[in-house]
Design a protein around this motif. Structure first.
Motif, PDB file in Angstrom:
ATOM      1  N   PRO A 285       0.767  -1.132  -0.118  1.00  0.00           N
ATOM      2  CA  PRO A 285      -0.054  -0.038  -0.085  1.00  0.00           C
ATOM      3  C   PRO A 285       1.139   1.341   0.174  1.00  0.00           C
ATOM      4  O   PRO A 285       2.101   1.139   0.553  1.00  0.00           O
ATOM      5  N   GLY A 286       0.293   2.154  -0.408  1.00  0.00           N
ATOM      6  CA  GLY A 286       0.902   3.550  -0.476  1.00  0.00           C
ATOM      7  C   GLY A 286       0.760   4.077   1.146  1.00  0.00           C
ATOM      8  O   GLY A 286      -0.028   3.694   1.907  1.00  0.00           O
ATOM      9  N   ILE A 287       1.812   4.700   1.667  1.00  0.00           N
ATOM     10  CA  ILE A 287       1.926   5.255   2.983  1.00  0.00           C
ATOM     11  C   ILE A 287       0.951   6.285   3.007  1.00  0.00           C
ATOM     12  O   ILE A 287       0.449   7.496   1.988  1.00  0.00           O
ATOM     13  N   ASN A 288       0.092   6.485   4.069  1.00  0.00           N
ATOM     14  CA  ASN A 288      -0.949   7.593   4.497  1.00  0.00           C
ATOM     15  C   ASN A 288      -2.277   7.286   3.631  1.00  0.00           C
ATOM     16  O   ASN A 288      -3.036   8.356   3.367  1.00  0.00           O
ATOM     17  N   VAL A 289      -2.400   6.112   3.071  1.00  0.00           N
ATOM     18  CA  VAL A 289      -3.722   5.733   2.278  1.00  0.00           C
ATOM     19  C   VAL A 289      -4.710   5.394   3.163  1.00  0.00           C
ATOM     20  O   VAL A 289      -4.588   4.588   3.976  1.00  0.00           O
ATOM     21  N   ALA A 290      -5.984   6.109   3.106  1.00  0.00           N
ATOM     22  CA  ALA A 290      -7.211   5.505   3.755  1.00  0.00           C
ATOM     23  C   ALA A 290      -8.031   4.751   2.830  1.00  0.00           C
ATOM     24  O   ALA A 290      -8.374   5.411   1.563  1.00  0.00           O
ATOM     25  N   PRO A 291      -8.237   3.329   2.947  1.00  0.00           N
ATOM     26  CA  PRO A 291      -9.014   2.575   2.043  1.00  0.00           C
ATOM     27  C   PRO A 291     -10.682   3.244   1.940  1.00  0.00           C
ATOM     28  O   PRO A 291     -10.956   4.129   3.169  1.00  0.00           O
ATOM     29  N   ALA A 292     -11.089   3.269   1.067  1.00  0.00           N
ATOM     30  CA  ALA A 292     -12.322   3.581   0.809  1.00  0.00           C
ATOM     31  C   ALA A 292     -13.385   2.577   0.712  1.00  0.00           C
ATOM     32  O   ALA A 292     -12.950   1.604  -0.024  1.00  0.00           O
ATOM     33  N   VAL A 293     -14.643   2.799   1.024  1.00  0.00           N
ATOM     34  CA  VAL A 293     -15.707   1.455   0.818  1.00  0.00           C
ATOM     35  C   VAL A 293     -17.056   2.135   0.180  1.00  0.00           C
ATOM     36  O   VAL A 293     -17.525   3.144   0.371  1.00  0.00           O
ATOM     37  N   GLY A 294     -17.130   1.316  -1.009  1.00  0.00           N
ATOM     38  CA  GLY A 294     -18.475   1.751  -1.687  1.00  0.00           C
ATOM     39  C   GLY A 294     -19.766   1.316  -1.246  1.00  0.00           C
ATOM     40  O   GLY A 294     -19.981   0.607  -0.282  1.00  0.00           O
ATOM     41  N   PRO A 295     -20.992   1.712  -1.775  1.00  0.00           N
ATOM     42  CA  PRO A 295     -22.184   1.484  -1.166  1.00  0.00           C
ATOM     43  C   PRO A 295     -22.550  -0.179  -1.163  1.00  0.00           C
ATOM     44  O   PRO A 295     -23.102  -0.620  -0.288  1.00  0.00           O
ATOM     45  N   ASP A 296     -21.914  -0.808  -2.155  1.00  0.00           N
ATOM     46  CA  ASP A 296     -21.955  -2.207  -2.250  1.00  0.00           C
ATOM     47  C   ASP A 296     -20.935  -2.890  -1.438  1.00  0.00           C
ATOM     48  O   ASP A 296     -20.744  -4.235  -1.417  1.00  0.00           O
TER      49      ASP A 296
END
Length: 377
Positions: A285-296
């Motif tokens: 992963p990149g450093i300082n990355v926050a995962p995102a979560v879609g509606p599904d």
């Protein structure tokens, strides 16, 4: 890239003006529980913030600003990532730093804390403070040169706070007591393990984060040992998957990846020059990355090969942490020579005869690059 310089006064005023702005939003029912506002990182609330001309409170959360801006550290710039103030009704949760600041190269001597403050009348009053044992990935010139982000998130009645070794503390909002501590890994708080960015919470109270295990003898010169996407449900069930298993079509550790020309500019050296290469390194992963979560429930994160910035990826993962798709950002742009760069043969431009659109330092199409000082998926 031009850096904006802040005095400590401006730094504190900016936080509290923004803190006041998010408080006004909360009073109208919005709040701000995590980085990027919600699981999709929409980054906005449907209310107007107050004008930034009145400081509602003045509280220092980083006492080391002047040291961090010293010539030997930031050279006048503040090279630090900070948590977003998390707002929940009349309450504000914020990162506070204590310990000792020694230098930018040894930022791990600091201590990171999470505090809850509440508006009591016209005052923002501390309710509790929790000292964590979280440490950032190490400084190294080829690696992170901005202090990495420490970032909690709110979900339900709890505050989830990063800990050492890729662990997470689950704190009760009411009093800051520890409801649980989650360790997704076999190693007991290994010093080579790092939670590397903001924690994301979805609408069901599940949390997500990236973690990495470095070779501490030379963390940015040796290949990464391993890396993971981690999911912890609201009930505490832990699942994790290695980045190399959630990606498809990525460059392998020993594949050749292009790097920039070593000769002095103008570039490219000739219109047909071929950029040098080096082994790519393992994906992580990149450093300082926050995962995102879609509606599904699809999880999105950002990855790269360890040794090169020009080989980055957008990674989509199913809710059960199986691969969904991977899109490479290598060579997807055409905004180089004669486009966003002055005309060939002129000051600041590419060399005479360079192909329109190519990146001058590689003579190939430009890439979406994943550097160390970035946040968000």
């Amino acid at each position: 890239m031009k850096r904006r310089k802040f005095t400590q006064l401006h730094f504190m005023a900016l936080l509290l003006a923004l803190g006041g702005m998010t408080f006004v939003a909360t009073a109208l029912g919005a709040g701000w529980p995590q980085w990027g506002f919600d699981q999709e990182h929409t980054g906005a609330v449907n209310v107007a913030g107050q004008k930034l001309n009145h400081i509602l409170a003045n509280i220092v959360y980083d006492p080391f600003v002047e040291d961090e801006k010293a010539p030997e550290n930031g050279d006048g710039d503040l090279l630090v990532h900070y948590q977003t103030p998390l707002v929940d009704g009349n309450d504000v949760y914020m990162e506070f730093k204590t310990g000792t600041y020694t230098s930018i190269t040894t930022w791990e001597t600091q201590i990171w804390n999470e505090k809850k403050l509440s508006w009591v009348g016209n005052n923002l009053v501390e309710q509790w403070s929790f000292q964590t044992d979280w440490k950032p990935v190490p400084f190294n010139p080829p690696g992170p040169s901005w202090e990495p982000v420490f970032h909690a998130t709110l979900a339900g009645n709890f505050v989830y706070v990063p800990g050492v070794g890729g662990t997470v503390f689950k704190l009760n909002k009411s009093d800051g007591s520890v409801a649980a501590r989650y360790n997704p890994f076999e190693d007991q708080f290994a010093a080579s393990m790092f939670l590397t960015g903001p924690i994301t919470a979805d609408s069901s109270g599940n949390i997500y984060f990236n973690a990495i295990k470095l070779n501490m003898s030379n963390p940015w010169g040796n290949d990464v040992s391993n890396s993971w996407l981690v999911k912890i449900t609201a009930s505490g069930a832990i699942s994790l998957a290695q980045f190399k298993n959630i990606m498809t079509g990525e460059q392998g550790p020993n594949d050749p990846c292009e790097v920039g020309f070593s000769t002095p500019p103008p570039w490219p050296p000739t219109p047909t020059a071929v950029a040098p290469t080096r082994p790519c390194g393992t994906v992580r992963p990149g450093i300082n990355v926050a995962p995102a979560v879609g509606p599904d429930g699809t999880i999105y994160t950002i990855a790269r090969n360890h040794f090169v910035t020009r080989y980055g990826y957008v990674v989509a993962v199913n809710p059960d942490l199986t691969p969904k798709w991977t899109t490479s950002m290598h060579g997807i742009l055409n905004d180089g020579c004669n486009v966003q760069i002055p005309p060939n043969g002129t000051p600041g431009g590419c060399s005479v005869g360079a192909t329109t659109g190519v990146a001058p330092d590689t003579n190939s199409l430009p890439s979406g690059r994943v550097f160390f000082a970035r946040c968000g998926a």
